[in-house]
Design a protein around this motif. Structure first.
Motif, mmCIF file in Angstrom:
data_model
loop_
_atom_site.group_PDB
_atom_site.id
_atom_site.type_symbol
_atom_site.label_atom_id
_atom_site.label_comp_id
_atom_site.label_asym_id
_atom_site.label_seq_id
_atom_site.Cartn_x
_atom_site.Cartn_y
_atom_site.Cartn_z
ATOM 1 N N LEU A 37 -18.596 3.253 -3.882
ATOM 2 C CA LEU A 37 -18.081 1.960 -3.431
ATOM 3 C C LEU A 37 -18.500 1.774 -1.964
ATOM 4 N N SER A 38 -19.284 0.739 -1.718
ATOM 5 C CA SER A 38 -19.739 0.458 -0.356
ATOM 6 C C SER A 38 -19.037 -0.794 0.140
ATOM 7 N N VAL A 39 -18.869 -0.879 1.447
ATOM 8 C CA VAL A 39 -18.197 -2.035 2.032
ATOM 9 C C VAL A 39 -19.178 -2.741 2.958
ATOM 10 N N ILE A 40 -19.247 -4.054 2.826
ATOM 11 C CA ILE A 40 -20.095 -4.854 3.706
ATOM 12 C C ILE A 40 -19.164 -5.658 4.601
ATOM 13 N N GLY A 41 -19.138 -5.330 5.886
ATOM 14 C CA GLY A 41 -18.242 -6.022 6.809
ATOM 15 C C GLY A 41 -19.023 -6.859 7.818
ATOM 16 N N GLY A 42 -18.296 -7.630 8.586
ATOM 17 C CA GLY A 42 -18.925 -8.446 9.617
ATOM 18 C C GLY A 42 -18.383 -9.863 9.587
ATOM 19 N N PHE A 43 -18.465 -10.534 10.719
ATOM 20 C CA PHE A 43 -17.938 -11.892 10.856
ATOM 21 C C PHE A 43 -18.692 -12.885 9.983
ATOM 22 N N VAL B 114 -16.599 -10.498 -3.921
ATOM 23 C CA VAL B 114 -16.651 -11.426 -2.783
ATOM 24 C C VAL B 114 -15.394 -12.285 -2.750
ATOM 25 N N ASN B 115 -15.137 -12.851 -1.579
ATOM 26 C CA ASN B 115 -14.026 -13.784 -1.438
ATOM 27 C C ASN B 115 -14.358 -15.139 -2.024
ATOM 28 N N ASP B 116 -15.614 -15.508 -1.927
ATOM 29 C CA ASP B 116 -16.005 -16.883 -2.201
ATOM 30 C C ASP B 116 -17.380 -16.871 -2.860
ATOM 31 N N PHE B 117 -17.456 -17.421 -4.082
ATOM 32 C CA PHE B 117 -18.745 -17.473 -4.787
ATOM 33 C C PHE B 117 -19.704 -18.480 -4.177
ATOM 34 N N PHE C 294 -25.009 -11.402 -14.335
ATOM 35 C CA PHE C 294 -26.443 -11.636 -14.202
ATOM 36 C C PHE C 294 -27.170 -10.943 -15.350
ATOM 37 N N ALA C 295 -28.315 -11.517 -15.721
ATOM 38 C CA ALA C 295 -29.082 -10.932 -16.829
ATOM 39 C C ALA C 295 -29.594 -9.538 -16.474
ATOM 40 N N ASN C 296 -29.694 -9.222 -15.185
ATOM 41 C CA ASN C 296 -30.160 -7.883 -14.788
ATOM 42 C C ASN C 296 -29.043 -6.840 -14.853
ATOM 43 N N GLY C 297 -27.865 -7.244 -15.324
ATOM 44 C CA GLY C 297 -26.778 -6.283 -15.480
ATOM 45 C C GLY C 297 -25.797 -6.308 -14.326
ATOM 46 N N CYS C 298 -26.151 -7.006 -13.258
ATOM 47 C CA CYS C 298 -25.224 -7.074 -12.112
ATOM 48 C C CYS C 298 -24.111 -8.071 -12.401
ATOM 49 N N VAL C 299 -23.007 -7.905 -11.661
ATOM 50 C CA VAL C 299 -21.914 -8.853 -11.802
ATOM 51 C C VAL C 299 -21.338 -9.133 -10.419
ATOM 52 N N CYS C 300 -20.956 -10.385 -10.199
ATOM 53 C CA CYS C 300 -20.332 -10.762 -8.934
ATOM 54 C C CYS C 300 -18.941 -11.272 -9.277
ATOM 55 N N CYS C 301 -17.902 -10.641 -8.712
ATOM 56 C CA CYS C 301 -16.536 -11.017 -9.074
ATOM 57 C C CYS C 301 -15.775 -11.482 -7.848
ATOM 58 N N SER C 302 -14.731 -12.239 -8.141
ATOM 59 C CA SER C 302 -13.818 -12.657 -7.085
ATOM 60 C C SER C 302 -12.930 -11.472 -6.710
ATOM 61 N N LEU C 303 -12.772 -11.288 -5.422
ATOM 62 C CA LEU C 303 -12.022 -10.155 -4.887
ATOM 63 C C LEU C 303 -10.552 -10.219 -5.305
ATOM 64 N N GLY C 304 -10.005 -11.436 -5.318
ATOM 65 C CA GLY C 304 -8.606 -11.613 -5.719
ATOM 66 C C GLY C 304 -7.649 -10.999 -4.720
ATOM 67 N N ASN C 305 -6.387 -11.018 -5.067
ATOM 68 C CA ASN C 305 -5.368 -10.560 -4.141
ATOM 69 C C ASN C 305 -5.121 -9.060 -4.268
ATOM 70 N N GLU D 213 -22.726 0.754 -11.770
ATOM 71 C CA GLU D 213 -23.205 2.020 -11.201
ATOM 72 C C GLU D 213 -22.893 2.096 -9.708
ATOM 73 N N GLN D 214 -22.681 0.953 -9.099
ATOM 74 C CA GLN D 214 -22.274 0.931 -7.695
ATOM 75 C C GLN D 214 -21.485 -0.343 -7.456
ATOM 76 N N ILE D 215 -20.433 -0.247 -6.625
ATOM 77 C CA ILE D 215 -19.611 -1.410 -6.312
ATOM 78 C C ILE D 215 -19.766 -1.707 -4.828
ATOM 79 N N LEU D 216 -19.982 -2.969 -4.499
ATOM 80 C CA LEU D 216 -20.023 -3.371 -3.092
ATOM 81 C C LEU D 216 -18.924 -4.389 -2.872
ATOM 82 N N VAL D 217 -18.134 -4.188 -1.848
ATOM 83 C CA VAL D 217 -17.050 -5.121 -1.556
ATOM 84 C C VAL D 217 -17.366 -5.819 -0.239
ATOM 85 N N GLU D 218 -17.334 -7.132 -0.264
ATOM 86 C CA GLU D 218 -17.537 -7.898 0.959
ATOM 87 C C GLU D 218 -16.179 -8.035 1.651
#
Lengths: 535, 309
Positions: free
Chosen positions: B7-13, B38-41, B61-72, B89-94
């Motif tokens: 699980l990786s985290v992507i931070g920044g303003f 992500v917070n916002d699609f 996504f057809a390549n197997g990736c998925v983008c989900c809403s972070l939720g509460n 196989e890997q999760i990235l959280v914005e």
């Protein structure tokens, strides 16, 4: 609270609404009537309006109360405050002894160590309660929990666990104190509980309503709620019942999804409103809490030198979110505790209103505890309302004086007098269950400004009783854009009343909080406190 | 039990390029299935042929990736993802603009099904020093930088050389101990972002080598293949001996004296994860070692790994 007719002997009600208030002779003009004299020796006030409470007030009571200040549960049972860690533990031992399911977690809420100088609660304390079932004690701040050894074991939290918020002793062993969102969520999972789901349950809403009824409240906000479908369904079902005593104004958490999704969700909910349920309000949260040292302060910051608090929304994103909701026609209330958060929010609203002018948007700053005169002047000019957290003066006033704000700024906290003088539309609130739900107590705080130890904070910020009563009725209704419907006793408004045993305008202002409440009337239906039936 | 999911985290303003970076990952063609929270699609871009499904809460996504809403409730979202038949196989959280990204990485540190991968913090070369001087934001900037395992100084094309140097020096003064890389359009080499060894990708498709023309200036990587069966204890010692210029190690290696013939090896920042490889026999074995240009060269790496074995 009708300024042209502040006092009347009779009120006439038809179809859940007020026909008029005046003498029997005046009201007889509306036609035939049935005279109900049961309140002849009571005082009828407009139903009180709590502009900042949470339905969590209902779900909290599923767990054991271990707060510092005494509190009355929705079922009327009075719980003494816990004056020390040992008293907390003793209470939990008693509750544990009565549990029948050996696996059920024991949950407690309201623990407030800011009152206990020195020692923190640890594993040994809660292991005295049980070593075989998880025990979880949530702090009053809502951000920290303590657990026993079984809770940590279930959560797989050990000395090897390496996260910042896990408090460890000198030997590197966890103390049981868990800070921050990750540990808190793991702790709830380990206890098998879902806090957010619990809030939407029917029983919790009933308890919320009973708690309000005991306080003379006929309209309360639920500020704020994610409003998942299950919650919306129980809210719509319960508020449609004639025997449900409370009008609820839920605010949607406007920051856990994109503004577009939030707007779509709230617009889809508005048509599902009914007489006792009003969707449409949005809540944003700018910062944390002052006593939790997470509020955003301007220089020179916290009196005890604690580092500045946390933004819960990016100050650069705040104006964009506000603009999105405002331009969609939705009203926004914004939680701002520290003065820096208040200032950034006022700046943001100014920018939003410049692009989309609206003299009656009624943006409302919630808590707004440290606002300075200059902030109130700008709020008055921009048409921003404020809902001040007067209960804080009593509950944590001494801590603010000694630790968070220091003497000078503690006197200006929750500056109701300044809001009044400068013409800002204002209400006052409890943030229940953070403090107890009782607008007459909140009014008492604003009138007397006395702390728990009897210190007066900001004598010049006191308001008179009439103004305080306005703040807990029409004042709060105004911040919700409901002042055409509720908040005063006059022709056309909803027949919502608080029935008191004594007259708040004639009792000693120091006794305002002690006036017994007989019950309420909501939409003409009579709800005596003596008939509340709840676990 | 399967190997823990990184699980990786992507931070920044706001405006530092987080979404641009995540868009590159979501639209990748490596065959690795990423889940991005992500917070916002709103700004997620989908290459026309890549979208498979959009249901409001997530985009598949057809390549197997998925983008989900972070939720509460991040924990509930993560639990759901991991419970799927084919977990990512890997999760990235914005992380939201003002969040301390470490609080999100904590979720990985607390869950045995997750592996705490890098905390990557993006900064905008144009506005970083202004934000750091702003009373409202300075301590939030400092907290984010303190939480990072890797800093991406983005939008370097929009500042002149002096400004760029000054900003880099300012960052180095805060964090001399971690890699700070300069990018435009948040173009970060895929291998740096991905914690998954290419040979472990669920679809056997190797990433083209490679993105970003200044790749060689930003990072070096060494591939140590043809690894002989290793002793896991010694391998761990070798990994612990690597200097901080090494950002990532990933691969699948044959091991000695174990029931499982292959182990998955990951190093991210200072976190090390060695777990039995449960997939089909890997197409190839070996380690990919990625670091800043001053990382040990091949000969030195050989020594580190040989000396310990």
């Amino acid at each position: 609270m009708n300024s042209r007719r502040p006092v009347a002997s009779h009120v006439a009600v038809r179809d859940g609404h007020i026909l008029g208030a005046g003498t029997l002779e005046e009201l007889a003009g509306w036609g035939s009537y049935e005279l109900d004299e049961r309140f002849a020796d009571k005082v009828i006030m407009p139903g009180l309006v709590e502009g900042h409470a949470h339905s969590w007030e209902g779900s909290a009571w599923e767990d054991t109360f271990v707060g510092f200040m005494e509190r009355t549960a929705p079922n009327g049972i009075r719980h003494q405050g816990c004056g020390s860690i040992d008293q907390v533990v003793d209470r939990l031992i008693k509750v544990e002894a009565a549990l029948t399911d050996p696996d059920e977690a024991l949950m407690a809420w309201g623990f407030d160590p800011i009152f206990f100088d020195g020692r923190r609660m640890n594993l040994a304390d809660l292991d005295r309660v049980s070593t075989t079932r998880p025990v979880l004690v949530m702090h009053a701040s809502g951000h920290i929990v303590n657990g026993n050894s079984m809770l940590l074991e279930r959560g797989n939290i050990t000395a090897r666990t390496n996260v910042q918020g896990l408090m460890k002793d000198a030997n590197g062993q966890p103390t049981g104190e868990l800070q921050g969102p990750a540990l808190r969520q793991i702790a709830y999972k380990a206890a098998g509980k879902d806090r957010f789901l619990d809030m939407g349950k029917g029983e919790a809403l009933w308890r919320f309503a009973f708690s309000a009824q005991r306080a003379g409240v006929t309209t309360a906000t639920d500020l704020a709620n994610e409003l998942p479908e299950a919650t919306v369904e129980s809210m719509t079902a319960l508020t449609a019942r004639d025997d449900f005593p409370l009008r609820i104004v839920p605010a949607f958490v406007g920051m856990s999804c994109s503004a577009d999704d939030g707007i779509a969700r709230v617009k889809s909910l508005i048509p599902r409103s009914n007489d006792k349920l009003r969707f449409g309000l949005i809540k944003l949260v700018a910062d944390g809490s002052i006593q939790g040292f997470t509020a955003r302060l301007k220089w020179p910051g916290y009196y005890n030198g604690a580092e500045n608090g946390l933004w819960y929304i990016d100050p650069e994103e705040l104006p964009r979110r506000l603009a999105a909701y405002h331009e969609a026609g939705l009203q926004v209330h914004i939680h701002t505790n520290g003065d820096q958060a208040t200032e950034v929010t006022i700046d943001s609203i100014e920018q939003v209103l410049r692009n989309a002018p609206d003299a009656d948007a009624r943006f409302t700053l919630q808590h707004c505890q440290m606002a300075h005169d200059a902030h109130f002047r700008r709020m008055a000019r921009l048409g921003i309302c404020v809902n001040l957290f007067a209960n804080h003066l009593y509950y944590w006033g001494d801590q603010h004086y000694a630790h968070t704000m220091g003497p000078e700024r503690a006197h200006r906290m929750d500056a109701v007098g300044t809001a009044h003088k400068l013409g800002v539309a204002y209400a006052i609130h409890s943030d229940a269950p953070v403090t107890h739900l009782a607008p007459l107590f909140t009014a008492w705080c604003a009138v007397n400004r006395v702390t728990a130890t009897g210190r007066v904070l900001g004598e010049s910020e006191r308001i008179n009783v009439e103004d305080a009563l306005h703040a807990i009725t029409l004042g709060a209704a105004f911040t919700l854009k409901l002042d055409t419907e509720i908040g005063s006793i006059e022709t056309g408004k909803r027949a919502d009343f608080a029935i008191l045993d004594d007259d708040p305008l004639t009792v000693d202002p120091m006794r305002l909080k002690d006036i017994p409440i007989w019950g309420t009337v909501t939409g003409g239906e009579i709800f005596p406190c003596s008939e509340i039936d709840c676990a | 039990m399967a190997a823990p999911v990184p699980l990786s985290v992507i931070g920044g303003f706001l405006g530092t390029g987080k979404t641009t970076l995540l868009n590159q990952l979501l639209n990748n063609r490596s065959g690795i299935r990423f889940a991005v929270l992500v917070n916002d699609f709103g700004d997620i871009v989908v290459d026309g042929d890549l979208i498979a499904d959009h249901d409001g809460q997530s985009i598949t996504f057809a390549n197997g990736c998925v983008c989900c809403s972070l939720g509460n409730d991040l924990l509930a979202t993560l639990t759901q993802l991991l419970a799927q038949d084919e977990p990512p196989e890997q999760i990235l959280v914005e992380a939201s603009g003002v969040a301390d990204p470490r609080t999100i990485a904590d979720f990985a540190a607390l869950d045995s099904e997750l592996f705490r991968d890098l905390v990557i913090v993006l900064v905008d070369a144009q506005t970083l020093r202004q934000r750091a001087a702003d009373d409202r934001l300075s301590d939030t900037v400092t907290r984010q930088i303190a939480a990072a395992d890797l800093i991406i100084m983005n939008k370097c094309d929009l500042v002149d050389a002096d400004e760029r140097r000054a900003t880099r020096l300012w960052l180095q003064a805060q964090r001399g101990d971690i890699p700070i890389i300069e990018t435009q359009h948040a173009q970060v080499p895929f291998d740096v972002l991905s914690a998954v060894p290419p040979s472990a990708a669920s679809v056997a498709k190797m990433p083209a080598h490679h993105h970003g023309r200044n790749h060689t200036e930003l990072f070096r990587s060494e591939t140590m293949d043809k690894v002989e069966a290793v002793d896991l204890k010694i391998l761990r010692q070798s990994l612990e001996a690597l200097p901080s210029s090494i950002l990532r190690v990933k691969g699948i290696v044959p091991v000695q004296d174990r029931d499982e013939p292959f182990f998955l090896v990951q190093l991210s920042g200072r976190e090390i994860e060695i777990a039995p490889w449960r997939g089909t026999a890997p197409a190839r074995t070996g380690l990919i070692i990625i670091g800043t240009p001053d990382m040990p060269d091949r000969r030195q790496l050989d020594q580190i790994f040989r000396a310990e074995s």
